[in-house]
Design an enzyme around this catalytic site. Structure first.
Site, short mmCIF file in Angstrom:
data_model
loop_
_atom_site.label_atom_id
_atom_site.label_comp_id
_atom_site.label_asym_id
_atom_site.label_seq_id
_atom_site.Cartn_x
_atom_site.Cartn_y
_atom_site.Cartn_z
N ARG A 1 -8.83 15.82 15.12
CA ARG A 1 -7.35 16.24 14.45
C ARG A 1 -8.01 17.62 13.52
NH1 ARG A 1 -4.00 12.41 12.06
NH2 ARG A 1 -2.98 13.97 11.55
N LYS B 1 -3.64 2.34 10.91
CA LYS B 1 -4.40 1.97 9.82
C LYS B 1 -3.72 0.81 8.84
CE LYS B 1 -5.80 5.68 8.14
NZ LYS B 1 -5.40 6.92 8.95
N LYS B 2 -2.66 1.31 8.69
CA LYS B 2 -1.89 0.31 7.71
C LYS B 2 -1.31 -1.00 8.19
CE LYS B 2 -2.47 3.33 4.56
NZ LYS B 2 -3.21 3.20 3.47
N ASP C 1 0.90 -1.32 -0.01
CA ASP C 1 -0.04 -0.20 -0.08
C ASP C 1 1.04 1.13 -0.03
OD1 ASP C 1 -2.17 1.46 0.25
OD2 ASP C 1 -2.69 1.02 1.94
N LYS C 2 0.04 2.55 -0.25
CA LYS C 2 0.99 3.65 -0.22
C LYS C 2 -0.07 4.70 0.59
CE LYS C 2 -0.40 6.95 -2.38
NZ LYS C 2 -0.85 8.28 -2.23
N HIS C 3 0.80 5.44 1.33
CA HIS C 3 0.00 6.63 2.07
C HIS C 3 0.72 7.81 1.74
CE1 HIS C 3 -2.82 8.20 5.11
NE2 HIS C 3 -1.64 9.01 5.49
N SER C 4 -0.05 8.84 1.74
CA SER C 4 0.43 10.26 1.58
C SER C 4 -0.14 11.19 2.62
CB SER C 4 -0.10 11.13 0.24
OG SER C 4 -0.04 12.44 0.24
N THR D 1 -8.73 11.39 -0.55
CA THR D 1 -9.05 10.30 -1.62
C THR D 1 -10.55 9.87 -1.70
OG1 THR D 1 -6.88 9.64 -1.74
CG2 THR D 1 -8.47 8.09 -2.52
N SER E 1 -1.63 7.57 13.37
CA SER E 1 -2.77 7.34 12.57
C SER E 1 -2.59 6.67 11.27
CB SER E 1 -3.31 9.02 12.23
OG SER E 1 -4.44 8.77 11.32
#
Length: 449
Positions: free
Chosen positions: A172, A191-192, A84-87, A124, A187
């Protein structure tokens, strides 16, 4: 042992280290609702102001991860890695919509849990709401089936997955505590890690439009995420990327989805943004490499490029949309399905010049005021509003030519937004110095759980 929330908050407010038991108590209170919104906001502000030690950060992350269920993939016998990717978020950051299908077309499996917009940046999940009937909250078994069959699924965070983070994330957004490295780390990774990943790639943005406004904060966040992930045994690659200009040519929700569809269908078209395409392929290549699908970065990049340019990624995107309830012909007829604003107005350049510095945060906030984002947790978003054909840094613009086209619902809000957007884009007599897209890369292979 039972604690008083106000005393735990006081302890952190005064800069003291919280014990593992105290952090678990607070996370339990977030999850079961015994901690009020006011107490949660105060706790978030205390952490924001005082910070956390490495031990506190790890405990907060793991407790938030264990606040709900965890996804498992072993029983599906997948023939590729779960990645996965997170920004950390940016203005115009729509990479995920293209990235997940690209990596899936390369042989990876991408169970992407996405969030709503935070502050001046879009989310997203908000963009996906633009697709009619797209069901972003499937039950876990259906989600797993889609990932297995399609290769990727981009959904929202369910109440079962890291529910403590879901509530804290919303608080937040409206309490000016977004930029906390400790809270961002917990955070993201809660999740990841709960998603059962084999590997993770992080896009940590820095610059005027990013939460990490300066490079030192971005590096500190990358190191924080790498440190916490090591103990969890999840390999992580953190890229620090530039956010001193809008990413791509659009900002909003429906307009960004349209830009993604255009790039997936015509990646080599001169009208598509080369910077957005390059970042998407770069992140995809790191996902392919860290997932073990290719032996090195060069091979991984070529694999990602082939997936995009061959149309394979576009096909995966179309299958994902359909599998999650969206129109079967969405890929071919996106413009017919996406909501449209009643007004589309050019924003004229006040003079001729090269596009220099952009006040990217101000651009994002101008869109929030148009209701492309939220000022309060309960705010409804107008998916129609936004910008398209936004100029890029270094572009030459003639006086009176459009800096962008504004999608708005009425002339009054459009007039105010025009003023704010003109003020946010600097025009120079000489072209500005080129800026690199990727500023640094930090890779952590993990130590095992």
């Amino acid at each position: 042992m039972t604690y008083l929330p106000q005393e735990v908050i006081r302890k952190k407010r005064d800069g003291q280290e919280l014990t593992a038991a105290e952090i678990k108590f607070m996370v339990n209170g977030i999850t079961d609702g015994s901690l009020s919104d006011a107490q949660l906001g105060a706790f978030a502000m205390a952490v924001f102001q005082q910070g956390m030690t490495r031990a506190e950060r790890v405990n907060l992350t793991l407790d938030m991860m264990h606040s709900g269920s965890r996804l498992q993939w072993q029983d599906l016998h997948l023939n590729g890695p779960v990645v996965d990717k997170h920004s950390t978020g940016g203005v115009g950051d729509k990479v995920s919509l293209m990235l997940a299908p690209i990596v899936a077309a390369c042989g990876g499996y991408v169970p992407m849990i996405s969030g709503r917009g935070l502050g001046h940046t879009g989310g997203t999940l908000d963009k996906l709401d633009s697709i009619p009937d797209y069901h972003a909250l499937p039950d876990p078994q259906h989600f797993r089936q889609i990932v297995q069959q399609v290769g990727c699924a981009i959904i929202g965070q369910t109440k079962r997955l890291a529910p403590a983070d879901q509530r804290l994330y919303a608080i937040r957004d409206v309490t000016a505590t977004i930029e906390s490295i400790d809270l961002i780390t917990a955070s993201i990774l809660s999740k990841k890690l709960a998603s059962g990943l084999d590997a993770l790639v992080m896009d940590i943005k820095t610059g005027d439009g990013a939460f990490a406004a300066d490079l030192s904060m971005a590096k500190a966040l990358a190191e924080s995420i790498a440190t916490v992930s090591i103990g969890a045994g999840v390999p992580v690659c953190c890229l620090i990327t530039d956010m001193n200009q809008v990413l791509g040519h659009s900002v909003g929700n429906a307009v960004e989805v349209q830009e993604c569809v255009d790039l997936l269908l015509q990646p080599q078209s001169p009208s598509t943004d080369s910077r957005l395409r390059q970042l998407t392929l770069t992140l995809a290549a790191h996902m392919v490499q860290i997932g073990g699908l290719q032996p090195n970065y060069h091979a991984a990049f070529e694999s990602a490029k082939k997936a995009l340019y061959s149309g394979a990624a576009a096909t995966v995107f179309g299958h994902m949309v359909t599998a999650l309830g969206g129109p079967a012909d969405f890929l071919e007829r996106a413009a017919d399905h996406l909501p449209r604003a009643p007004l589309v107005i050019p924003i004229p350049a006040p003079k001729s010049g090269y596009v220099g510095a952009m006040a990217v945060r101000d651009i994002g906030l101008a869109l929030v005021r148009l209701k492309a984002g939220r000022q309060r947790v309960s705010d409804a978003i107008d998916l129609r509003v936004g910008l398209h054909a936004v100029v890029q840094r270094g572009d030459w613009v003639e006086a009176g030519a459009p800096l962008a086209f504004l999608h708005a619902v009425d002339s009054d809000s459009a007039a105010l937004a025009q003023q704010q957007l003109i003020a946010a884009i600097q025009l120079l007599p000489q072209p500005p110095e080129a800026m690199p897209l990727v500023l640094d890369t930090i890779i952590s292979q993990g130590e095992g759980t």
